[in-house]
Design a protein around this motif. Sequence first.
Motif, PDB file in Angstrom:
ATOM      1  N   VAL A 343      -4.577  -5.881  -3.633  1.00 61.63           N
ATOM      2  CA  VAL A 343      -4.941  -5.066  -4.806  1.00 61.63           C
ATOM      3  C   VAL A 343      -5.651  -3.780  -4.387  1.00 61.63           C
ATOM      4  O   VAL A 343      -5.334  -2.696  -4.891  1.00 61.63           O
ATOM      5  CB  VAL A 343      -5.828  -5.874  -5.780  1.00 61.63           C
ATOM      6  N   ASN A 344      -6.570  -3.879  -3.447  1.00 60.01           N
ATOM      7  CA  ASN A 344      -7.321  -2.687  -3.053  1.00 60.01           C
ATOM      8  C   ASN A 344      -6.447  -1.630  -2.395  1.00 60.01           C
ATOM      9  O   ASN A 344      -6.811  -0.466  -2.322  1.00 60.01           O
ATOM     10  CB  ASN A 344      -8.471  -3.062  -2.118  1.00 60.01           C
ATOM     11  N   THR A 345      -5.290  -2.037  -1.885  1.00 55.01           N
ATOM     12  CA  THR A 345      -4.395  -1.051  -1.288  1.00 55.01           C
ATOM     13  C   THR A 345      -3.254  -0.704  -2.234  1.00 55.01           C
ATOM     14  O   THR A 345      -2.389   0.093  -1.911  1.00 55.01           O
ATOM     15  CB  THR A 345      -3.778  -1.593   0.018  1.00 55.01           C
ATOM     16  N   GLY A 346      -3.227  -1.339  -3.390  1.00 55.38           N
ATOM     17  CA  GLY A 346      -2.186  -1.038  -4.375  1.00 55.38           C
ATOM     18  C   GLY A 346      -0.864  -1.749  -4.100  1.00 55.38           C
ATOM     19  O   GLY A 346       0.140  -1.489  -4.758  1.00 55.38           O
TER      20      GLY A 346
END
Lengths: 634, 254
Positions: A343-346
């Motif tokens: 999620v943090n990297t999309g």
Amino acid sequence: MTSLSATLAEPQSFSLVEKLLFLLLVAASGVLFWRRFGPILRKILHSRKDPDFHLSPIGRRVWDFFWEVICQAKVIQQRPLPGLAHAFVFWGFCAFALVTLNHAAVGLGIGFLDPASWIGRTYFYLADAFAIACAVGIFGLFVRRFLVRPRWLGSKVSWESGFIAGLIFVLMVTYLGAFFTTDAAPTARILWWIHTLTLLIFLPLIPHTKHLHLVLSPATIFLSRDGFSQIPPLVGDEDFGLVTGKDLTQLVSLQAYSCVECGRCSEHCPATNTGKLLNPKEIILGVRAYLNEFGPASDEQLLGKHNSQEAVFQCTTCGACEFQCPVGIEHLPIMIGLRRGAVNTGAWENDYGGKLFNQLERGSNALGISALERDKFIQKTELPIFDGTQEYCLWLGCMGGYDPKGREIIASFARVMNYLGTSYGVLKKEKCTGDPVRRLGNDLLFQQLAEENLKALAQNKVKKIVSICPHCVRTIQEDWKAYGTPPEIEHHSEFMARFAGRLPKQKSDEKVVFHDPCYLGRYRNVYDEPRELVQLSATLVEAPRHRERSFCCGAGGGLAFLGEETGERVSHVRAQELVATGASTVGTACPFCNTMFRDALAASEKPPQLLDIAQLVARGLPPVAPTSNGVSKA
Amino acid sequence: MKIIVAIKQVPERDAHIRIDSSGKWIEESDVQYAMNESDAYALEEALQLREKHSGEVIVVSAGPERVGTTIREALAKGADRAIHIDCNDLNQRDALGVARLIADAIRPDNADLILTGLQSDDLGYGQTGVILAELLGVPHATLILHVEKTDAGLKVKRELEAGFFQEIELPLPAALTIQSGGNKLRYATLMGIKKAKTKEMRVVTAAALDGAPVAVLDGIAHPKKQRSTQIIPGDAKQAAATLVEKLKFEARIL
Ligand code: SF4
Ligand code: SF4
């Protein structure tokens, strides 16, 4: 033949050839052991340091070690029979350490425990008892694995386990056999050699098989994180969670190599039990396979060849796996770590997830409803506004503020507080605590929500919070700590239980089955309080899986917002189990469990009624006179 | 393709609003701010076009310092660089004034495509994008749900009333105002925010640009609550007669 009262026979006077052969075999066995164990150890040590690791408080670690390793408490608690068998094998091994050392020393003619001395005699007899228990234990485990074959051990028959069980059995039997012969008899020499060879074969097999846990798991348990589902902080500008091998920490790698593949985690996992792709054991073994193939310095994505994104996002974060694991593996930091990485990297693309995130980026609640609706509810229910003078801030949460059922729970709990004369108020504005985004691994959004809420609570001078939602309680108390100092908080079951003596009591035959919410039970260790409240007005019955072993409702980990599940619905499986108890009422203590069961129970033929503990308590309160605008107030 | 997206920071949805002492604007300390919704869709469209056809996405936003958070959000979602028009009286400017500011600030970039939301959620003029096109001398289309690049220029889908759609083609450069809901919005990520820190954000002051408004804002007001209770005196017969009278001539519902 001598009787058992005889001493342990030790062959005397080994020839030089024998001694050399023995040394050679020891060396070979040691080298074979190290050739496999060395690289594993290096992979663990070369993993990234855990940023939040500290050895203190050491007392907790020593206790865990004593309780879980020495006493084998967790192994026995979770599976009493096989657990006990395992414990005997373990204790047998411990008792045997000295025996084995002496056994080898005898081979070199420097035996130090004289079987004839009283010390030797006592010790060898003691070891005797353990050897018998161990032999019986290993035989039992063998029968279980190959004849009973519980499905948690996987469909593949593990021959290596059978072989190792055989080796352990031989070790014990050859030891016991030596009591029935004399030092000079050739049998003694033969037994000695069989015993020695078995040991030397066993040693290199340890790192090659799941018996690696013999070496690693004591360390894993000793070094495990303090607290349940402890999610480590992200450090620096390059840390986004578990993205590649470079992000694997020493603890994660150590845990990955410690798994004994016992399947306790899978046995209790709601996802695995309802036909999802996710199997917590496979996640851990996936990390291990990654380390074996790519190592801890690799740029290869962790979610790829050995673990799938789909599986990781099926986890309800119920914590059953982490709770059960006998070797101290902490699944949740790994599971959430992998989600963070995605999620943090999309990398995670999900229509529902994206919508939830967008809603919380610009709105106030996870349900995506206008905040004006919350204002209306507060007005209609005549909830006092928190102004800094009251003792408690009643936290509504997304469910309490926007969900129809959640609002009923709030209204009931407000009645209880009014009855008790508690001074409380609700905040004019509240944002989602960030629980679903925290569990889904969106650190940016979580930080935003935590900080805004912390600021609002400080501005309002809130000192104590009470909440009807175990997810809010956990997130505020534990997860917000990363961004500030949250006020004291407790769950409404704890609050009401404290005043149980002042609440009306009318015992009845009504059977209420209480469902332990994961975030109240395993996460917070609150089991007795809600039960006490249920018993004020009803007869408590238990579902087959209850307390620490409660089975999830399916809503946690942000999954309540991610749309339809694949396979069977977790909530339906649990609802059926609750219905089968024959209870006329299902008692819950979490608004998420409540919504999940509302739908799931509707599918059953004669659905029992569904009430939160606040509602169970409130219904016993004396009726109240309607106030001017027609809304009842106690 | 070089794409410029004009975005606006507006009070968060559902914000409790109080009017400030000047009577011309709201009390700003009370509210939190977010990216205007249709602008978020304009940005999404731009990012998707860039992903397909490569190029550059530049965001431009006018407003006081706090606008920086919304600009950073746009950079975090993937815009390449940003222009911040520093301006403390944005809300007192009419659509022409704002469009002039933006046109002046972005003219040197000579973009192929200019996107913006179809209207702002606070003032709702719905004109800024259209005037911007006029000022820059490029063709425009409004209420766009979908943009496709063709060899000749663009093919766009407009949303009309009552579920009708219209497809039109127009050459580049062009300006489009985007309707909400055409795409799925991406979420902001931690990695995006970290990267955004290193991206260029050029600040130009409004004073250095031509942005004179024509219409002047006089004041703002809360909608009046239309609820009043009257107690009709007299005995039943008399009161009934008065009630009928009032319903006929005051409420005009009889
Ligand atoms: S936390 Fe629960 S759902 Fe997730 S893997 Fe563990 S047991 Fe399964
Ligand atoms: S992770 Fe723990 S519980 Fe699961 S299989 Fe491995 S050792 Fe057993």
